[in-house]
Structures are given as structure tokens and as C-alpha cells.
Design an enzyme around this catalytic site. Structure first.
Site, PDB file in Angstrom:
ATOM      1  N   ARG A  15       0.840  -1.196   0.000  1.00  0.00           N
ATOM      2  CA  ARG A  15       0.000   0.000   0.000  1.00  0.00           C
ATOM      3  C   ARG A  15       0.882   1.256   0.000  1.00  0.00           C
ATOM      4  NH1 ARG A  15      -3.650  -1.582   5.122  1.00  0.00           N
ATOM      5  NH2 ARG A  15      -1.624  -2.507   5.679  1.00  0.00           N
ATOM      6  N   LYS A  75       1.533   1.865   7.270  1.00  0.00           N
ATOM      7  CA  LYS A  75       1.885   1.078   8.438  1.00  0.00           C
ATOM      8  C   LYS A  75       2.790   1.849   9.380  1.00  0.00           C
ATOM      9  CE  LYS A  75       0.738  -2.305   9.500  1.00  0.00           C
ATOM     10  NZ  LYS A  75      -0.479  -2.544  10.340  1.00  0.00           N
ATOM     11  N   TYR A  94      -1.096   4.490  10.602  1.00  0.00           N
ATOM     12  CA  TYR A  94      -1.454   3.515  11.632  1.00  0.00           C
ATOM     13  C   TYR A  94      -0.253   3.341  12.551  1.00  0.00           C
ATOM     14  CZ  TYR A  94      -5.639   1.944   9.085  1.00  0.00           C
ATOM     15  OH  TYR A  94      -6.858   1.881   8.470  1.00  0.00           O
ATOM     16  N   HIS A  96      -0.776   1.518  16.204  1.00  0.00           N
ATOM     17  CA  HIS A  96      -1.013   0.323  17.020  1.00  0.00           C
ATOM     18  C   HIS A  96       0.070   0.188  18.088  1.00  0.00           C
ATOM     19  CE1 HIS A  96      -4.232  -0.989  14.360  1.00  0.00           C
ATOM     20  NE2 HIS A  96      -3.417  -0.858  13.324  1.00  0.00           N
ATOM     21  N   GLU A 118      -5.913   4.710  13.779  1.00  0.00           N
ATOM     22  CA  GLU A 118      -6.833   3.784  14.440  1.00  0.00           C
ATOM     23  C   GLU A 118      -7.541   4.357  15.655  1.00  0.00           C
ATOM     24  OE1 GLU A 118      -2.809   2.982  16.390  1.00  0.00           O
ATOM     25  OE2 GLU A 118      -3.537   3.380  14.357  1.00  0.00           O
ATOM     26  N   SER A 220     -21.397 -13.177  24.498  1.00  0.00           N
ATOM     27  CA  SER A 220     -20.045 -13.558  24.897  1.00  0.00           C
ATOM     28  C   SER A 220     -19.914 -13.701  26.406  1.00  0.00           C
ATOM     29  CB  SER A 220     -19.035 -12.515  24.390  1.00  0.00           C
ATOM     30  OG  SER A 220     -17.727 -12.884  24.759  1.00  0.00           O
ATOM     31  N   VAL A 239     -11.958  -8.954  17.733  1.00  0.00           N
ATOM     32  CA  VAL A 239     -12.315  -8.096  18.863  1.00  0.00           C
ATOM     33  C   VAL A 239     -11.395  -6.876  18.892  1.00  0.00           C
ATOM     34  CG1 VAL A 239     -13.262  -9.978  20.221  1.00  0.00           C
ATOM     35  CG2 VAL A 239     -10.837  -9.421  20.418  1.00  0.00           C
ATOM     36  N   ALA A 268      -7.089  -9.530  15.106  1.00  0.00           N
ATOM     37  CA  ALA A 268      -6.752  -8.579  16.168  1.00  0.00           C
ATOM     38  C   ALA A 268      -5.259  -8.522  16.460  1.00  0.00           C
ATOM     39  CB  ALA A 268      -7.511  -8.938  17.442  1.00  0.00           C
ATOM     40  N   ILE A 269      -4.437  -9.196  15.667  1.00  0.00           N
ATOM     41  CA  ILE A 269      -3.014  -9.282  15.950  1.00  0.00           C
ATOM     42  C   ILE A 269      -2.328  -7.913  15.921  1.00  0.00           C
ATOM     43  CG2 ILE A 269      -2.270  -9.699  13.562  1.00  0.00           C
ATOM     44  CD1 ILE A 269      -0.924 -11.434  16.772  1.00  0.00           C
ATOM     45  N   ASP A 270      -2.878  -6.951  15.184  1.00  0.00           N
ATOM     46  CA  ASP A 270      -2.322  -5.591  15.196  1.00  0.00           C
ATOM     47  C   ASP A 270      -2.301  -5.018  16.603  1.00  0.00           C
ATOM     48  OD1 ASP A 270      -1.434  -4.970  12.671  1.00  0.00           O
ATOM     49  OD2 ASP A 270      -3.381  -4.293  11.946  1.00  0.00           O
ATOM     50  N   LYS A 279       1.075 -14.818  17.547  1.00  0.00           N
ATOM     51  CA  LYS A 279       2.242 -13.958  17.379  1.00  0.00           C
ATOM     52  C   LYS A 279       2.206 -13.451  15.945  1.00  0.00           C
ATOM     53  CE  LYS A 279       5.236 -17.887  16.205  1.00  0.00           C
ATOM     54  NZ  LYS A 279       6.432 -18.664  16.550  1.00  0.00           N
TER      55      LYS A 279
END
Length: 373
Positions: A15, A75, A94, A96, A118, A220, A239, A268-270, A279
Site C-alpha cells: 500500500r 503502516k 497507523y 497500534h 486507528e 459472549s 475483537v 486482532a493481531i495488530d 504472534k
């Protein structure tokens, strides 16, 4: 303002921060844009196309970081890029930060003004700059999961939709937000059995209205998560707690008890992942095994479809970029509380409460940083 667009250097990240159309808008507003040579190659945009849009082409990222007032990326900056940031320089991308203490420490030390896509908000709630990539990642998650379920890729060897006389696969989606709802749409279309789990009953009602009897909605709690994860062929983790590390909903013990050849795609790994055994991986080596369970944890999933992703992202990020460039970052953030929520680090201070709490920094309200200027 002088805006710089370096080429993305994260593994298999194709990107680019600004499309040629976005560059043209920036130039029309009277700003100067410098783009690193080859930055748009992944979306099919040559240096010549950027020049036609009004950009100046730079040979190296070093030239861009040394001269630009605002860096626009996709990123989070890698270590070499972070070393080139300077005090007062604007970084718009981004970040994170919650699961990435090294990056946060480098950004604090740099003194740069770091605005994270984000955590920018919108009236009525929601994260408008995260949403388009969450849409892409949610849709890709089913595609990735189907690939991983093939026997040759470590999976149990099932087809999502099955065939006549053979049951379809069971997909469990954790979280019914933007990632989850987009994953559910694709999953339902594949013919799979689909379960969506969320703790917000209004989200479940919306999912029920959207997809009806084609999806099972489940509230949940620990019992429900465990019960459905252990029955799943494919689990998709979607999530999110804005700005904070993702909650660990899938324990190591649950992974050990899952069906052999089942798959976890942790979108959700970010933010650290919602599975204890998750991981971050890359597009070059996207999966690994924990016991008998395939884990797909690519931290930049939308980078795999850069043309779709870049244009979708620019649709959302450009209006805010223009505000920052037109007014200057201080005035832009003073005028727009939702953009102000995107400020994570500035002049060595952490201005996102969730990041400060997760990483042990003193929290400074963004308004206090603005007032100090």
C-alpha cells in the site's frame, strides 16, 4: 505544508500513504507533496503518474524524512524510519502502539507529533480510519481461513461450504464489529455454518437483522466462547478495544483442546491478538502451528490486496490529512475533537490513555499538549 510519502518497507506491504488522486487534491490546496520513487508500484501507480498529479519524486526515504513537515504512511514506522523522525514533525499513519513498546519508546524519544489512524473517532462512535481496513481484513479472513483449512496447508481438509450430502464447515467469529460483520457476510456467502459471538446485545441484534437465520448470534461469556471455539473448524478473532491491547479470549488450554487441523485467523493481531498463542506473522510466512492448530496472524492483512486497500483507506484518511495540512496540526486538532483523539504521542508525551496505561507511561491529555504550544 510540505508532505512526504515514503515507500512502505514492512514485509510484503504494497500500500501507499497517498494515491495520485489524493496528491492532486493536496496540490490543489496549495501544498507541496514529495513521493519516494517506487512508492506507488504496488497499486500500479508509476512515478510518472504521481508527477502528473503534481508530486515531486525523491530518490530516497532519507530525503523525504529530512525535508517534509508531515509524513503520510500506511503502516507503523519501522526502526530505521523512526530514527529519521525529528521533533515537531507530523507522522500520520497507523501506529497500534499498545502491543509495541519499542515503537512507542522511539516515538516518544523523537519528539514527533504522531497521529494514529486507528484512534481517530467520529460523531456517534466508531473509528472511521480503521473501518475501511477492518472491512478488507474481515472479508480476507474467511478467504485466508479457507486456504489454511486445505490439507496441504496444515488444515483438516474441509471445504467451507461442503457439498450435497457432506456438512459444511463451522466458522466462529469473535466480535461483531466491522471485522466481524464483514467476515460474517463472506462466511455466510460461502455456505458455511456461522456463529458470531459478541458481548454487546445491540451488535448481535444488528447482525441478526443483517443476516437473519443464516448466522447464529451468541452472547459472549467464558462458557459460550469455550464451547463454540472447541467445536469450530475456523475461528476468526475480530475483537477490538480502541487504542488498547486486545483481550485474550482464547487461552492456550483452549487451543490445545481444539480439533486437529482447525484454524485460527487472528485479525486482532495488530493490537496483540485475542489468542494467547498468537504472534505476528507476515505475508511471506503467514502461518505456524501450535499443537495441531493452524495460526494465521498476518499483521497487515489488507496489504495483500493493496489496490483495493489503498483507495479505500485514502477515501477515509484524505479529508483529515487536508485539515492538518490546511490549518496546521494544532489548529486542526483544536477544531476537531475526533481528529484530536488520534493524537497518540507528541513532544515526548503519550496522549492516548489506553497506550499510556498498557505501556506504563504518564498520560497527558491532548488538550494540555495543544495548550502548551
Amino acid at each position: 505544508m510540505h508532505i512526504g510519502v515514503p515507500r512502505e518497507i514492512k514485509n510484503h506491504e504494497y500500500r501507499v500513504g497517498l494515491t495520485p488522486s489524493s496528491v492532486r487534491e493536496m496540490v490543489a490546496h496549495g501544498h507541496r507533496v514529495t513521493v519516494e520513487s517506487g512508492a506507488g508500484r504496488g497499486i500500479g501507480a508509476t512515478d510518472e503518474v504521481y508527477q502528473k498529479a503534481g508530486a515531486v519524486i525523491a530518490a530516497t526515504a532519507e530525503e523525504i524524512f529530512a525535508t517534509a513537515e508531515m509524513i503520510v504512511k500506511v503502516k507503523e514506522p519501522q526502526a530505521g524510519e523512526r530514527a529519521m523522525l525529528r521533533e515537531g514533525q507530523i507522522l500520520y499513519t497507523y501506529l497500534h502502539l499498545a502491543p509495541d513498546p519499542e515503537q512507542c519508546a522511539d516515538l516518544v524519544q523523537s519528539g514527533a507529533v504522531c497521529i494514529a489512524y486507528e484512534t481517530v473517532t467520529q460523531p456517534g462512535g466508531g473509528l472511521p480510519l480503521l473501518a475501511p481496513m477492518s472491512e478488507v481484513a474481515g472479508r480476507l479472513s474467511v478467504q485466508a481461513g479457507a486456504y489454511c483449512l486445505e490439507k496441504a496447508h496444515g488444515g483438516m481438509g474441509v471445504l467451507l461450504g461442503g457439498v450435497a450430502g457432506v456438512p459444511s464447515a463451522r466458522i466462529v467469529i469473535l466480535g461483531g464489529g466491522v471485522v466481524g460483520s464483514n467476515a460474517a457476510q463472506i462466511a455466510v456467502g460461502s455456505g458455511a455454518q456461522v456463529v458470531v459471538i459478541d458481548r454487546n446485545i445491540d451488535v448481535l441484534r444488528r447482525m441478526d437483522r443483517l443476516l437473519g437465520a443464516r448466522v447464529m448470534t451468541v452472547f459472549s461469556n467464558r462458557d459460550n466462547v469455550e464451547q463454540h471455539v472447541l467445536r469450530a473448524d475456523l475461528v476468526i478473532g475480530g475483537v477490538l478495544i480502541p487504542g488498547a491491547a486486545a483481550p485474550k479470549l482464547i487461552s492456550r488450554q483452549m487451543v490445545d483442546a481444539m480439533k486437529p487441523g482447525s484454524v485460527i485467523v487472528d485479525v486482532a493481531i495488530d493490537q496483540g491478538g485475542c489468542c494467547e498463542t498468537a504472534k505476528a506473522t507476515t505475508h511471506a510466512a503467514p502461518t505456524y502451528m501450535v499443537g495441531n492448530v493452524v495460526h494465521y496472524c498476518v499483521a497487515n492483512m489488507p496489504g495483500g490486496v493493496p489496490r483495493t486497500s489503498t483507495y479505500a483507506l485514502n477515501n477515509a484518511t484524505l479529508p483529515f490529512a487536508l485539515q492538518i495540512a490546511d490549518k496546521g496540526w494544532r489548529q486542526a486538532l483544536q477544531d476537531d475533537e475526533h481528529l484530536r483523539n488520534g493524537l497518540n504521542v507528541a513532544f515526548g508525551k503519550v496522549t492516548c490513555r489506553e497506550v499510556a496505561e498498557d505501556l506504563g507511561y504518564a498520560y497527558h491529555d491532548a488538550s494540555s499538549v495543544l495548550a502548551a504550544g
